[in-house]
Design a protein around this motif. Structure first.
Motif, PDB file in Angstrom:
ATOM      1  N   UNK A  31       0.829  -1.197   0.000  1.00 32.53           N
ATOM      2  CA  UNK A  31       0.000   0.000   0.000  1.00 32.53           C
ATOM      3  C   UNK A  31       0.871   1.256   0.000  1.00 32.53           C
ATOM      4  N   UNK A  32       1.928   1.247   0.783  1.00 35.44           N
ATOM      5  CA  UNK A  32       2.837   2.397   0.839  1.00 35.44           C
ATOM      6  C   UNK A  32       3.498   2.629  -0.514  1.00 35.44           C
ATOM      7  N   UNK A  33       3.889   1.544  -1.164  1.00 36.84           N
ATOM      8  CA  UNK A  33       4.557   1.664  -2.465  1.00 36.84           C
ATOM      9  C   UNK A  33       3.633   2.256  -3.525  1.00 36.84           C
ATOM     10  N   UNK A  34       2.323   1.991  -3.420  1.00 34.99           N
ATOM     11  CA  UNK A  34       1.389   2.479  -4.435  1.00 34.99           C
ATOM     12  C   UNK A  34       0.987   3.932  -4.221  1.00 34.99           C
ATOM     13  N   UNK A  35       1.434   4.539  -3.140  1.00 37.09           N
ATOM     14  CA  UNK A  35       1.052   5.916  -2.837  1.00 37.09           C
ATOM     15  C   UNK A  35       2.132   6.930  -3.214  1.00 37.09           C
ATOM     16  N   UNK A  36       3.135   6.494  -3.913  1.00 37.36           N
ATOM     17  CA  UNK A  36       4.222   7.393  -4.282  1.00 37.36           C
ATOM     18  C   UNK A  36       4.242   7.633  -5.792  1.00 37.36           C
ATOM     19  N   UNK A  37       4.898   8.715  -6.170  1.00 31.47           N
ATOM     20  CA  UNK A  37       5.121   8.979  -7.591  1.00 31.47           C
ATOM     21  C   UNK A  37       6.401   8.274  -8.022  1.00 31.47           C
ATOM     22  N   UNK A  38       6.471   7.956  -9.311  1.00 33.92           N
ATOM     23  CA  UNK A  38       7.600   7.180  -9.818  1.00 33.92           C
ATOM     24  C   UNK A  38       8.359   7.979 -10.862  1.00 33.92           C
ATOM     25  N   UNK A  39       9.698   7.924 -10.852  1.00 32.44           N
ATOM     26  CA  UNK A  39      10.494   8.688 -11.826  1.00 32.44           C
ATOM     27  C   UNK A  39      10.385   8.103 -13.232  1.00 32.44           C
ATOM     28  N   UNK A  40      10.023   8.934 -14.167  1.00 28.96           N
ATOM     29  CA  UNK A  40       9.926   8.547 -15.573  1.00 28.96           C
ATOM     30  C   UNK A  40      11.304   8.654 -16.215  1.00 28.96           C
ATOM     31  N   UNK A  41      11.652   7.766 -17.147  1.00 31.76           N
ATOM     32  CA  UNK A  41      12.960   7.839 -17.811  1.00 31.76           C
ATOM     33  C   UNK A  41      13.237   9.172 -18.507  1.00 31.76           C
ATOM     34  N   UNK A  42      12.174   9.903 -18.862  1.00 33.97           N
ATOM     35  CA  UNK A  42      12.365  11.183 -19.540  1.00 33.97           C
ATOM     36  C   UNK A  42      12.608  12.335 -18.569  1.00 33.97           C
ATOM     37  N   UNK A  43      12.592  12.043 -17.242  1.00 38.29           N
ATOM     38  CA  UNK A  43      13.031  13.057 -16.300  1.00 38.29           C
ATOM     39  C   UNK A  43      11.971  13.707 -15.436  1.00 38.29           C
ATOM     40  N   UNK A  44      10.782  13.112 -15.306  1.00 42.49           N
ATOM     41  CA  UNK A  44       9.767  13.684 -14.423  1.00 42.49           C
ATOM     42  C   UNK A  44       9.058  12.545 -13.694  1.00 42.49           C
ATOM     43  N   UNK A  45       8.231  12.896 -12.702  1.00 47.05           N
ATOM     44  CA  UNK A  45       7.541  11.903 -11.881  1.00 47.05           C
ATOM     45  C   UNK A  45       6.076  11.772 -12.307  1.00 47.05           C
ATOM     46  N   UNK A  46       5.575  10.523 -12.268  1.00 48.74           N
ATOM     47  CA  UNK A  46       4.183  10.259 -12.626  1.00 48.74           C
ATOM     48  C   UNK A  46       3.566   9.271 -11.636  1.00 48.74           C
ATOM     49  N   UNK A  47       2.242   9.350 -11.496  1.00 49.02           N
ATOM     50  CA  UNK A  47       1.493   8.420 -10.642  1.00 49.02           C
ATOM     51  C   UNK A  47       0.679   7.500 -11.550  1.00 49.02           C
ATOM     52  N   UNK A  48       0.742   6.176 -11.369  1.00 49.86           N
ATOM     53  CA  UNK A  48       0.003   5.245 -12.238  1.00 49.86           C
ATOM     54  C   UNK A  48      -1.509   5.475 -12.208  1.00 49.86           C
ATOM     55  N   UNK A  49      -2.174   5.224 -13.351  1.00 55.04           N
ATOM     56  CA  UNK A  49      -3.615   5.364 -13.463  1.00 55.04           C
ATOM     57  C   UNK A  49      -4.348   4.119 -12.987  1.00 55.04           C
ATOM     58  N   UNK A  50      -3.737   2.960 -13.080  1.00 59.74           N
ATOM     59  CA  UNK A  50      -4.377   1.700 -12.741  1.00 59.74           C
ATOM     60  C   UNK A  50      -3.438   0.862 -11.878  1.00 59.74           C
ATOM     61  N   UNK A  51      -4.027   0.089 -10.975  1.00 56.05           N
ATOM     62  CA  UNK A  51      -3.277  -0.884 -10.186  1.00 56.05           C
ATOM     63  C   UNK A  51      -3.994  -2.229 -10.263  1.00 56.05           C
ATOM     64  N   UNK A  52      -3.251  -3.287 -10.477  1.00 58.11           N
ATOM     65  CA  UNK A  52      -3.832  -4.624 -10.519  1.00 58.11           C
ATOM     66  C   UNK A  52      -3.050  -5.565  -9.632  1.00 58.11           C
ATOM     67  N   UNK A  53      -3.761  -6.436  -8.918  1.00 53.80           N
ATOM     68  CA  UNK A  53      -3.132  -7.419  -8.039  1.00 53.80           C
ATOM     69  C   UNK A  53      -3.635  -8.805  -8.420  1.00 53.80           C
ATOM     70  N   UNK A  54      -2.706  -9.718  -8.698  1.00 53.52           N
ATOM     71  CA  UNK A  54      -3.053 -11.083  -9.076  1.00 53.52           C
ATOM     72  C   UNK A  54      -3.799 -11.760  -7.927  1.00 53.52           C
ATOM     73  N   UNK A  55      -5.013 -12.220  -8.200  1.00 52.47           N
ATOM     74  CA  UNK A  55      -5.828 -12.844  -7.156  1.00 52.47           C
ATOM     75  C   UNK A  55      -6.012 -14.339  -7.365  1.00 52.47           C
ATOM     76  N   UNK A  56      -5.159 -14.936  -8.200  1.00 53.95           N
ATOM     77  CA  UNK A  56      -5.307 -16.368  -8.452  1.00 53.95           C
ATOM     78  C   UNK A  56      -4.840 -17.254  -7.315  1.00 53.95           C
ATOM     79  N   UNK A  57      -3.943 -16.735  -6.457  1.00 49.15           N
ATOM     80  CA  UNK A  57      -3.334 -17.556  -5.403  1.00 49.15           C
ATOM     81  C   UNK A  57      -4.115 -17.486  -4.098  1.00 49.15           C
ATOM     82  N   UNK A  58      -4.366 -16.302  -3.578  1.00 48.49           N
ATOM     83  CA  UNK A  58      -5.085 -16.116  -2.317  1.00 48.49           C
ATOM     84  C   UNK A  58      -6.194 -15.090  -2.545  1.00 48.49           C
TER      85      UNK A  58
END
Length: 217
Positions: A31-58
């Motif tokens: 949860x903490x990891x999904x609340x941060x912005x991520x550095x883009x290779x072109x030199x700026x930070x972005x926040x993802x539009x979608x998050x998906x978690x594999x639910x096949x196991x649990x």
């Protein structure tokens, strides 16, 4: 994490969270990891539009994590192993917690990945930064390209490309492959209107960076 910009799809970050998947601490770290912005290779930070978690196991544990985060565009993900399954097979709300669950065609997404990563990857190839601190190291690429093998399977008059895990003690784990394919699957769920808004954010961030560079020069 992938960023779907122009003219390419960029790898942003890959990380494995150590611990038992049934432990509360692991999910708090995610949860903490999904609340941060991520550095883009072109030199700026972005926040993802979608998050998906594999639910096949649990599935029940994943659903309990996902439901309170529906407002942040979190969904459960399930891979469809049916021959010929489309990249995105739709979204349902599954019991017991009625979590949004997206179904993705595993074989279709793997074929898409390998075609985009090729030298002639078309108008929007996948590019990974040459920095190991973003998680794109030897372990990542061996899991991406050396964990599964393709075969042609015939069903009636049709033939399909099907991928299977390679067996053997020295075969790398396929988590990197599953994660990247999951990101490609999420890309198929983004509406054109959302994609245009996101592209505008990327463009403004790029222009701001260029202006800063001009001021410094």
């Amino acid at each position: 994490t992938l960023e779907f910009g122009e003219p390419a799809i960029y790898g942003i970050h890959y990380e494995e969270i150590a611990g038992n998947a049934r432990s509360k601490v692991v999910w708090e770290k995610l949860d903490k990891a999904t609340r941060r912005a991520w550095p883009h290779p072109l030199g700026f930070d972005l926040v993802p539009m979608r998050w998906g978690v594999d639910s096949g196991y649990i599935p029940e544990i994943v659903q309990k994590f996902i439901v309170p985060r529906h407002g942040r565009n979190f969904s459960c993900c399930l891979g469809a192993r049916t021959l010929g399954a489309p990249p995105y097979g739709g979204t349902r709300r599954l019991p017991p917690y009625k979590a949004k669950t997206m179904t993705f065609g595993a074989d279709a997404l793997k074929s898409e990945l390998f075609s985009k990563y090729a030298d002639d990857g078309g108008p929007q190839p996948i590019k990974f930064p040459a920095v190991t601190h973003a998680g794109f190291d030897e372990f990542f690429f061996s899991g991406l390209f050396e964990s599964e093998a393709a075969e042609i399977v015939r069903a009636g008059r049709s033939s399909f490309v099907h991928y299977e895990k390679i067996k053997g003690p020295a075969v790398p784990r396929n988590e990197p492959l599953d994660c990247v394919c999951g990101c490609l699957g999420l890309r198929h769920t983004i509406r054109d209107s959302d994609r245009a808004i996101y592209a505008g954010l990327v463009n403004r961030a790029r222009l701001a960076r260029e202006e800063d560079e001009e001021d410094e020069g």
